[in-house]
Design an enzyme around this catalytic site. Sequence first.
Site, short mmCIF file in Angstrom:
data_model
loop_
_atom_site.label_atom_id
_atom_site.label_comp_id
_atom_site.label_asym_id
_atom_site.label_seq_id
_atom_site.Cartn_x
_atom_site.Cartn_y
_atom_site.Cartn_z
N ARG A 275 0.85 -1.24 -0.12
CA ARG A 275 -0.09 0.03 0.01
C ARG A 275 0.98 1.31 0.10
NH1 ARG A 275 -3.38 -1.32 3.87
NH2 ARG A 275 -5.17 -1.83 2.42
N ALA A 276 2.19 1.31 0.65
CA ALA A 276 2.91 2.21 0.72
C ALA A 276 3.31 2.81 -0.51
CB ALA A 276 3.89 2.14 1.63
#
Length: 687
Positions: A275-276
Amino acid sequence: MSTPYPFTALVGQDDLRLALVINAVSPAVGGVLVRGEKGTAKSTAVRALSALLPAVEVAPGCRFSCDPQAPDPQCPDGPHDAAGSVARDARMVELPVGASEDRLVGALDIERALAEGVKAFEPGLLADAHRGILYVDEVNLLHDHLVDLLLDAAAMGASYVEREGVSVRHAARFLLVGTMNPEEGELRPQLLDRFGLTVEVSASREPDQRVEVVKRRLAYDADPAAFAARWADEERAVRARIVAARALLPSVRLGDGVLRQIAATCAAFEVDGMRADIVMARTATALAAWAGREEVTAEDVRQAALLALPHRRRRNPFDAPGLDEDKLDETLEEFGPDEPEEGQDGQDGEGDEDPDGPDGGGGPGGGGGQPSEDDGPQLPGQARSGQDRDKQDPSESEQPQGSPGAGEQRPAAAAEPFRTKLLSVPGTGAGAAGRRSRARTDHGRTTGARRPRGALTKLHLAATVQAAAPHQRARGRAGRGLVVRRDDLRQAVREGREGNLVLFVVDASGSMAARQRMSAVKGAVLSLLLDAYQRRDKVGLVTFRGAAAEVALPPTSSVDAAAVRLEALPTGGRTPLAAGLLKAHEVLRVERLRDPVRRPLVVLVTDGRATGGSEPVAQAARVAGLFAAESIASVTVDCESGPVRLGLAGQLAQGLGGAVVTLDELRADSLAGLVKDVQDHRNRRAA
């Protein structure tokens, strides 16, 4: 309607303004979590942003704000006629901390659904916030299941309501902004990760800037309309720039070299999952669009990392958020392109406008989200280096004899934390949702049914049908449908888990002061604090040593604050055990008035010795009887060591009416606990 404070009139807080604007340009970034002390314009900035968002076109009569050019095919109010539309301002919807699940996601009319087979749906706040802003003040105090629902809707762009076989779905795409004061407790790391960006805010220490803040606030309070008119031109300019950036966003190019820098940065800082990477890519693209460029630069990646990564590096609640900027620069340089891509020189300043702030200039010094060295707690004995520990005031351990601090020893570092056994309060409570003791809650396994008190929230279908069945002939039932009246409805009774008030009462006297022993004790208490964080408890800390006891930390949801106090806990002197128990009893009495449904669990950490005053042991036993008389749950952690043991802690536990465990038995994987579990299992089979 009151006039909002102008966004462009905010003084400082460049990181906060930039993060909000990035999400206004690209809501796909995933929202903003604003962390900071009280009185730092967190709420003011969010409310001011809503006035900058462009107006939205909605389908006439649609309660879910469908876009008439691309209506939601599953909209409960659809289908819509694409010919008509109504323009209105983008909404800012506030979710109060005490909101119910039905208020957030909406509610079905269960009676009509059962009797008529229709989806009579009353929209919730998620529907109201569609294509606008959803603002959650004090998001860390919101119940976990509501935060889960909120973040799921934000990630999927839709809200689902499932209730006894009847389901409704509607679009829910919004700019999510949460604010929190870390002193009141942290969000779980899994929930932190769901926010796209995070910003640390604090009040300026610069006198001139603080004076300007006061001047502007007083001018606004005196005449909001006139103050807003002074900033109207700046507001229009920022609004126009947001519109232009949204239009440019699809044309922004994210080159392979930039993607490699993003991936390398996330790998270098060891963030979990992917997700980052995705959030950084979207943030860097939005930064380029905000600056009016069609190419993402290394500076965009750097700023995106400072906003998107600090909160994703936390492994436990005692880790301070932040990012090593030197390491970030080294990674970007190492994995940067050998030759600058077209339009990506960045050395001549041509087309490389600094995006740090909505006005395009004057960035926030060190960049987005980097806290100062003093921000956030550190894990005792781990996060703080040995050099930092050596910087403590030596007067704590080197005071001359006869001084007020005589006999006090330098605080010992905590041993490595470990996973502890589950300590719980007996019986069934009705406190705030958590993960420790049994309780009657809105979520959990169904254990029975009752008539609803007020609005029906959780239907017990079998009990409802059973209540309605005997009356079908009298009600003139002719068709296949069941004739249901409101008196037939039954509420499901559910049993789940609650959070408790875990009050630590720690003996810091001379008998506990051997450094190796106190290190083990602090490690055990730290482990219990981590367990309390994971189980969503409130915690408090009472210590006793010398001649008296003190409340080192009043009951709070911030377990990291307790960890900080534990780290600095001095030791030495006599053992006023009775005073410690009396102080704990007084803390519980006051807290019972504030929060009567939250049940307490007292964790007494001592070797059981008592010195000072007349008959200290007998006096401690009499005070322990107060806890037993009021049925206050307690666990005594016996810290006695050595070949000769007096068993005083065990006798004290009997007086308290609670259990006793040794430090070794506190571990979830201890051999003694394993043997006990096996014996209990055999006893159950034999019975």
